[in-house]
Design a protein around this motif. Structure first.
Motif, PDB file in Angstrom:
ATOM      1  N   MET A  34       0.842  -1.202   0.000  1.00 16.83           N
ATOM      2  CA  MET A  34       0.000   0.000   0.000  1.00 16.83           C
ATOM      3  C   MET A  34       0.878   1.253   0.000  1.00 16.83           C
ATOM      4  SD  MET A  34      -3.137  -0.990  -0.072  1.00 16.83           S
ATOM      5  CE  MET A  34      -4.518  -0.371   0.838  1.00 16.83           C
ATOM      6  N   ALA A  35       1.901   1.258   0.835  1.00 14.53           N
ATOM      7  CA  ALA A  35       2.802   2.415   0.905  1.00 14.53           C
ATOM      8  C   ALA A  35       3.521   2.614  -0.424  1.00 14.53           C
ATOM      9  CB  ALA A  35       3.799   2.226   2.036  1.00 14.53           C
ATOM     10  N   ASP A  36       3.973   1.524  -1.028  1.00 16.49           N
ATOM     11  CA  ASP A  36       4.658   1.615  -2.324  1.00 16.49           C
ATOM     12  C   ASP A  36       3.740   2.191  -3.404  1.00 16.49           C
ATOM     13  OD1 ASP A  36       6.900   0.512  -1.163  1.00 16.49           O
ATOM     14  OD2 ASP A  36       6.611  -1.486  -2.040  1.00 16.49           O
ATOM     15  N   LYS A  37       2.448   1.932  -3.283  1.00 14.10           N
ATOM     16  CA  LYS A  37       1.477   2.436  -4.260  1.00 14.10           C
ATOM     17  C   LYS A  37       1.002   3.847  -3.913  1.00 14.10           C
ATOM     18  CE  LYS A  37       1.129  -1.071  -6.997  1.00 14.10           C
ATOM     19  NZ  LYS A  37       1.514  -0.955  -8.394  1.00 14.10           N
ATOM     20  N   GLY A  38       1.502   4.396  -2.800  1.00  9.59           N
ATOM     21  CA  GLY A  38       1.100   5.736  -2.394  1.00  9.59           C
ATOM     22  C   GLY A  38      -0.267   5.798  -1.740  1.00  9.59           C
ATOM     23  N   ILE A  39      -0.783   4.655  -1.304  1.00 10.95           N
ATOM     24  CA  ILE A  39      -2.088   4.615  -0.646  1.00 10.95           C
ATOM     25  C   ILE A  39      -1.861   4.735   0.857  1.00 10.95           C
ATOM     26  CG2 ILE A  39      -4.167   3.236  -0.238  1.00 10.95           C
ATOM     27  CD1 ILE A  39      -3.542   1.884  -2.972  1.00 10.95           C
ATOM     28  N   GLN A  40      -2.362   5.806   1.422  1.00 12.54           N
ATOM     29  CA  GLN A  40      -2.157   6.086   2.835  1.00 12.54           C
ATOM     30  C   GLN A  40      -3.302   5.524   3.680  1.00 12.54           C
ATOM     31  OE1 GLN A  40       0.652   7.635   4.038  1.00 12.54           O
ATOM     32  NE2 GLN A  40       1.268   7.338   1.917  1.00 12.54           N
ATOM     33  N   PRO A  41      -2.984   5.087   4.905  1.00 16.57           N
ATOM     34  CA  PRO A  41      -4.061   4.640   5.787  1.00 16.57           C
ATOM     35  C   PRO A  41      -4.932   5.824   6.195  1.00 16.57           C
ATOM     36  CG  PRO A  41      -1.956   4.666   6.948  1.00 16.57           C
ATOM     37  CD  PRO A  41      -1.669   4.989   5.517  1.00 16.57           C
ATOM     38  N   LEU A  42      -6.134   5.513   6.636  1.00 20.22           N
ATOM     39  CA  LEU A  42      -7.035   6.556   7.113  1.00 20.22           C
ATOM     40  C   LEU A  42      -6.450   7.216   8.360  1.00 20.22           C
ATOM     41  CD1 LEU A  42     -10.482   4.713   6.803  1.00 20.22           C
ATOM     42  CD2 LEU A  42      -9.397   6.246   5.160  1.00 20.22           C
ATOM     43  N   GLU A  46     -10.660  10.340  10.432  1.00 14.02           N
ATOM     44  CA  GLU A  46     -11.401   9.580   9.423  1.00 14.02           C
ATOM     45  C   GLU A  46     -11.914   8.256   9.985  1.00 14.02           C
ATOM     46  OE1 GLU A  46      -9.313  10.954   5.228  1.00 14.02           O
ATOM     47  OE2 GLU A  46      -8.230   9.537   6.523  1.00 14.02           O
ATOM     48  N   ILE A  47     -11.086   7.585  10.805  1.00 14.17           N
ATOM     49  CA  ILE A  47     -11.483   6.296  11.383  1.00 14.17           C
ATOM     50  C   ILE A  47     -12.617   6.486  12.375  1.00 14.17           C
ATOM     51  CG2 ILE A  47     -10.744   4.361  12.836  1.00 14.17           C
ATOM     52  CD1 ILE A  47      -7.946   4.705  11.535  1.00 14.17           C
ATOM     53  N   VAL A  48     -12.491   7.468  13.264  1.00 15.98           N
ATOM     54  CA  VAL A  48     -13.545   7.716  14.251  1.00 15.98           C
ATOM     55  C   VAL A  48     -14.853   8.055  13.543  1.00 15.98           C
ATOM     56  CG1 VAL A  48     -14.303   9.258  16.106  1.00 15.98           C
ATOM     57  CG2 VAL A  48     -11.962   8.375  16.111  1.00 15.98           C
ATOM     58  N   THR A  49     -14.792   8.919  12.543  1.00 10.87           N
ATOM     59  CA  THR A  49     -15.980   9.294  11.788  1.00 10.87           C
ATOM     60  C   THR A  49     -16.592   8.083  11.083  1.00 10.87           C
ATOM     61  OG1 THR A  49     -15.105  11.521  11.444  1.00 10.87           O
ATOM     62  CG2 THR A  49     -16.840  10.793   9.947  1.00 10.87           C
ATOM     63  N   LEU A  50     -15.754   7.224  10.534  1.00 10.53           N
ATOM     64  CA  LEU A  50     -16.214   6.048   9.800  1.00 10.53           C
ATOM     65  C   LEU A  50     -16.860   5.002  10.705  1.00 10.53           C
ATOM     66  CD1 LEU A  50     -16.113   4.491   7.010  1.00 10.53           C
ATOM     67  CD2 LEU A  50     -13.991   3.486   7.869  1.00 10.53           C
ATOM     68  N   THR A  95      -5.619   5.270  18.051  1.00  8.52           N
ATOM     69  CA  THR A  95      -4.405   5.914  18.559  1.00  8.52           C
ATOM     70  C   THR A  95      -4.120   7.202  17.780  1.00  8.52           C
ATOM     71  OG1 THR A  95      -2.890   4.797  17.042  1.00  8.52           O
ATOM     72  CG2 THR A  95      -3.424   3.637  19.111  1.00  8.52           C
ATOM     73  N   ASP A  96      -3.261   8.033  18.344  1.00 14.30           N
ATOM     74  CA  ASP A  96      -2.865   9.262  17.649  1.00 14.30           C
ATOM     75  C   ASP A  96      -2.187   8.953  16.317  1.00 14.30           C
ATOM     76  OD1 ASP A  96      -3.895  10.887  19.629  1.00 14.30           O
ATOM     77  OD2 ASP A  96      -1.996  11.043  20.709  1.00 14.30           O
ATOM     78  N   GLU A  97      -1.586   7.757  16.205  1.00 16.22           N
ATOM     79  CA  GLU A  97      -0.933   7.343  14.958  1.00 16.22           C
ATOM     80  C   GLU A  97      -1.935   6.847  13.921  1.00 16.22           C
ATOM     81  OE1 GLU A  97       0.002   5.993  18.033  1.00 16.22           O
ATOM     82  OE2 GLU A  97       1.552   7.502  18.307  1.00 16.22           O
ATOM     83  N   GLY A  98      -3.211   6.779  14.293  1.00 15.55           N
ATOM     84  CA  GLY A  98      -4.229   6.344  13.347  1.00 15.55           C
ATOM     85  C   GLY A  98      -4.416   4.842  13.277  1.00 15.55           C
ATOM     86  N   LEU A  99      -4.208   4.141  14.383  1.00 20.18           N
ATOM     87  CA  LEU A  99      -4.464   2.707  14.426  1.00 20.18           C
ATOM     88  C   LEU A  99      -5.763   2.455  15.186  1.00 20.18           C
ATOM     89  CD1 LEU A  99      -0.953   1.200  15.227  1.00 20.18           C
ATOM     90  CD2 LEU A  99      -2.098   1.355  13.010  1.00 20.18           C
TER      91      LEU A  99
END
Length: 155
Positions: A34-42, A46-50, A95-99
């Motif tokens: 995903m990182a190699d393809k430039g796809i970033q995690p939420l 975004e996660i809390v809203t989702l 988490t603050d890191e988005g996990l």
């Protein structure tokens, strides 16, 4: 050539073009792809809203589960199959890191805390959940989930 085909296959799988069931990919490799393809995690927001006040649902060959993420951070879970039904409760947080992390308090506590990166699905109508910290379950040995979301508590 074989490596390029495999990388393409994994990329297609992660982007949601092929089902994950039965494919034993390592979640760490998927995150790198995903990182190699430039796809970033939420992000955390975004996660809390989702996920807030939503029920995750996923059905596999012999296993079904639902997890409800309540607005107050509590978590309810239900799993069922030809072996019967299980219910559990716990907590969820981001988490603050988005996990996205979940910790169960009952029979599922044996799995310990799981933290996942969430990536947008190919068509933007959902997400792919990849366990990056914690134990993977027998139902998802690859650590990759593709649940559907339903509003409110469906358990």
């Amino acid at each position: 050539m074989k490596f390029k085909f495999m990388l393409l296959f994994v990329s297609v799988l992660v982007l949601g073009l092929l089902p994950a069931v039965g494919y034993g990919s390592d979640a760490d490799k998927l995150v790198r792809t995903m990182a190699d393809k430039g796809i970033q995690p939420l992000t955390k927001l975004e996660i809390v809203t989702l996920l807030k006040d939503k029920t995750m649902e996923e059905s596999l060959a012999k296993y079904h589960y639902m997890m409800y993420q309540a607005p107050d951070g509590t978590l309810k879970g239900k799993a069922w199959g030809d072996w019967g039904e299980e219910l559990d409760t716990g907590i969820w947080y981001v988490t603050d890191e988005g996990l996205y992390c979940s910790e169960w308090s009952g029979m599922w506590a044996k799995n310990g805390k799981q933290c996942s990166a969430l990536y947008p699905s190919k068509n933007g109508d959902g997400y792919v959940r990849v366990i990056v910290k914690g134990k993977r379950t027998k139902a998802h040995p690859s650590g990759v989930y593709r649940p559907q979301l339903v509003s409110g508590d469906q358990i």
